[in-house]
Scaffold this motif. Structure first.
Motif, PDB file in Angstrom:
ATOM      1  N   LEU A   6       0.770  -1.136  -0.095  1.00 20.57           N
ATOM      2  CA  LEU A   6      -0.105  -0.102   0.258  1.00 20.57           C
ATOM      3  C   LEU A   6       0.738   1.386   0.199  1.00 20.57           C
ATOM      4  O   LEU A   6       0.632   2.299  -0.834  1.00 20.57           O
ATOM      5  CB  LEU A   6      -0.783   0.116   1.113  1.00 20.57           C
ATOM      6  N   THR A   7       1.964   1.135   0.889  1.00 27.45           N
ATOM      7  CA  THR A   7       2.837   2.467   0.872  1.00 27.45           C
ATOM      8  C   THR A   7       3.509   2.630  -0.253  1.00 27.45           C
ATOM      9  O   THR A   7       3.449   3.893  -0.799  1.00 27.45           O
ATOM     10  CB  THR A   7       4.039   2.187   2.103  1.00 27.45           C
ATOM     11  N   GLY A   8       3.607   1.825  -0.941  1.00 29.92           N
ATOM     12  CA  GLY A   8       4.522   1.965  -2.527  1.00 29.92           C
ATOM     13  C   GLY A   8       3.511   2.505  -3.335  1.00 29.92           C
ATOM     14  O   GLY A   8       4.217   3.263  -4.439  1.00 29.92           O
ATOM     15  N   LEU A   9       2.379   2.556  -3.077  1.00 32.53           N
ATOM     16  CA  LEU A   9       1.147   3.129  -4.326  1.00 32.53           C
ATOM     17  C   LEU A   9       1.010   4.624  -3.771  1.00 32.53           C
ATOM     18  O   LEU A   9       0.479   5.389  -4.485  1.00 32.53           O
ATOM     19  CB  LEU A   9      -0.078   2.498  -4.249  1.00 32.53           C
ATOM     20  N   GLY A  10       1.650   5.016  -2.536  1.00 33.77           N
ATOM     21  CA  GLY A  10       1.520   6.447  -2.086  1.00 33.77           C
ATOM     22  C   GLY A  10       0.337   7.037  -1.575  1.00 33.77           C
ATOM     23  O   GLY A  10      -0.707   6.397  -1.257  1.00 33.77           O
ATOM     24  N   LYS A  11       0.074   8.506  -1.570  1.00 35.17           N
ATOM     25  CA  LYS A  11      -0.936   9.123  -1.071  1.00 35.17           C
ATOM     26  C   LYS A  11      -2.141   8.700  -1.645  1.00 35.17           C
ATOM     27  O   LYS A  11      -3.349   9.182  -1.026  1.00 35.17           O
ATOM     28  CB  LYS A  11      -0.628  10.456  -0.705  1.00 35.17           C
ATOM     29  N   ASP A  12      -2.393   8.197  -2.620  1.00 34.58           N
ATOM     30  CA  ASP A  12      -3.695   8.260  -3.556  1.00 34.58           C
ATOM     31  C   ASP A  12      -4.359   7.016  -3.112  1.00 34.58           C
ATOM     32  O   ASP A  12      -5.222   6.544  -3.771  1.00 34.58           O
ATOM     33  CB  ASP A  12      -3.491   8.392  -5.005  1.00 34.58           C
ATOM     34  N   VAL A  13      -4.083   6.239  -2.167  1.00 33.99           N
ATOM     35  CA  VAL A  13      -4.649   5.158  -1.507  1.00 33.99           C
ATOM     36  C   VAL A  13      -5.091   5.174  -0.251  1.00 33.99           C
ATOM     37  O   VAL A  13      -4.339   5.655   0.518  1.00 33.99           O
ATOM     38  CB  VAL A  13      -3.731   3.928  -1.900  1.00 33.99           C
ATOM     39  N   ARG A  14      -6.186   4.662   0.280  1.00 36.63           N
ATOM     40  CA  ARG A  14      -6.724   4.893   1.533  1.00 36.63           C
ATOM     41  C   ARG A  14      -7.517   3.627   2.089  1.00 36.63           C
ATOM     42  O   ARG A  14      -8.540   3.292   1.291  1.00 36.63           O
ATOM     43  CB  ARG A  14      -7.309   6.074   1.826  1.00 36.63           C
ATOM     44  N   ILE A  15      -7.382   3.047   3.229  1.00 39.51           N
ATOM     45  CA  ILE A  15      -8.082   2.005   3.680  1.00 39.51           C
ATOM     46  C   ILE A  15      -9.247   2.729   4.242  1.00 39.51           C
ATOM     47  O   ILE A  15      -9.225   3.446   5.299  1.00 39.51           O
ATOM     48  CB  ILE A  15      -7.184   1.174   4.575  1.00 39.51           C
TER      49      ILE A  15
END
Length: 350
Positions: free
Chosen positions: A314-323
């Protein structure tokens, strides 16, 4: 049809009459080998060239006899064609593998971390033997295995064979399992005590080979890195855990685990930017549940074994991802991010 194990053609000196007689009987075999190894659409051999090459091996042939042998090879199944334009001659039009297929095999061997560098070279050399020597040069230009990160356990090649044998014969196995230490030496797990496991399946995930097996001591299904298994021994005892493995969906398991790290299984709702739809499909499959969320985002519903490698993904995808849910998983991820941030904030940057 691979003739790599066939005795190499040897030079004929004219001194051994018996050898000449034997070679005459084997003429059609040498002729077949010439077609397999020396010819392709761009490199035909004329009748005269075929006669000269056979002559180098002590085989004398007449035109009529050569034509007859070529027809026999065609009836046998070799796709021998004749090229009229220059360079003209006979060639094998249909090798067992197309050059593009062999390139794919070479690429797979090169990119496989579980195959050691030494074994990679050996396998690629054998793959080259499936093409004509001219096409093999194109495969050789693709060989770039030096300095690749490869498995260091040379026995993995034979481990896989033993595991397949144990699965096929319904036998349990005994083996030792190791991990790496900070000084780059191996340390046996369980203090060197062996694992007794019922092997059920082998899977290739994240560039590594894994065994899925029923741990006889723990009484549960586990996975083991094949390149970290040592001294595999087949036991006479039949496998256990058939019911557990019968309920086990390997494809589903691979989708929800990251780097084959287990964890508590959760159904997550995650909000992604639209640019990550391909990433999500690659990871979870085309059947993943997604719905639009505004013009630039979508929400995916996925089943995941929550673990640090998953959070790392998830972190590798950056700020445009949110649980979005469940809340306790989102909180766990936020806690991990804060702990990572605190390490840098504390000044521990040696």
């Amino acid at each position: 049809m691979n003739f790599q194990t066939y005795p190499k053609m040897w030079d004929y000196t004219g001194e051994n009459i018996m050898a000449k007689s034997c070679n005459q009987k084997e003429k059609i075999l040498y002729l077949m080998r010439l077609f397999l190894e020396e010819t392709d659409a761009e490199h035909p051999l004329s009748r005269k060239q075929l006669e000269e090459k056979l002559g180098e091996y002590g085989i004398q042939t007449e035109r009529k006899s050569l034509y007859s042998d070529i027809e026999s090879l065609k009836r046998f199944g070799l796709d021998i064609a004749y090229r009229k334009e220059r360079p003209e001659g006979y060639y094998l039009a249909g090798h067992e593998f197309e050059l593009a297929e062999l390139k794919l095999l070479v690429d797979a061997v090169q990119s496989s971390r579980f195959i050691t560098e030494k074994k990679s070279h050996n396998l690629i050399r054998k793959i080259e033997g499936l093409a004509s020597r001219h096409e093999a040069k194109q495969l050789q230009r693709q060989v770039v295995v030096t300095n690749r990160i490869k498995a260091m356990n040379e026995s993995i090649y034979y481990n896989i064979d033993k595991l397949h044998a144990a699965i096929a014969s319904n036998q349990q196995i005994l083996f030792k399992y190791f991990e790496w230490t900070i000084d780059k030496t191996i340390r046996l797990k369980k203090g060197g005590s062996p694992y007794q496991v019922s092997p059920w399946s082998l899977t290739w995930d994240d560039e590594n080979y894994y065994l899925i097996g029923f741990d006889m001591d723990a009484g549960i299904l586990k996975h083991f890195r094949v390149d970290k298994m040592l001294e595999i021994e087949l036991l006479e005892e039949p496998r256990s855990g058939r019911e557990e493995f019968g309920r086990f969906d390997l494809a589903h398991y691979a989708k929800k685990t990251f780097g084959m790290f287990g964890g508590e299984e959760e159904t997550l709702r995650i909000r992604f930017h639209n640019k990550y739809i391909g990433v999500v499909i690659d990871r979870f499959g085309k059947d993943v549940s997604v719905r639009p969320d505004g013009e630039q985002h979508f929400i995916a519903r996925v089943e995941v074994a929550v673990s640090d490698p998953f959070f790392g993904w998830l972190t590798g995808l950056g700020k445009d991802v949110r649980i979005l849910s469940p809340a306790h998983v989102a909180d766990a991820y936020l806690t991990l991010l804060r702990e990572i941030s605190e390490v840098y904030d504390s000044g521990e940057r040696r």
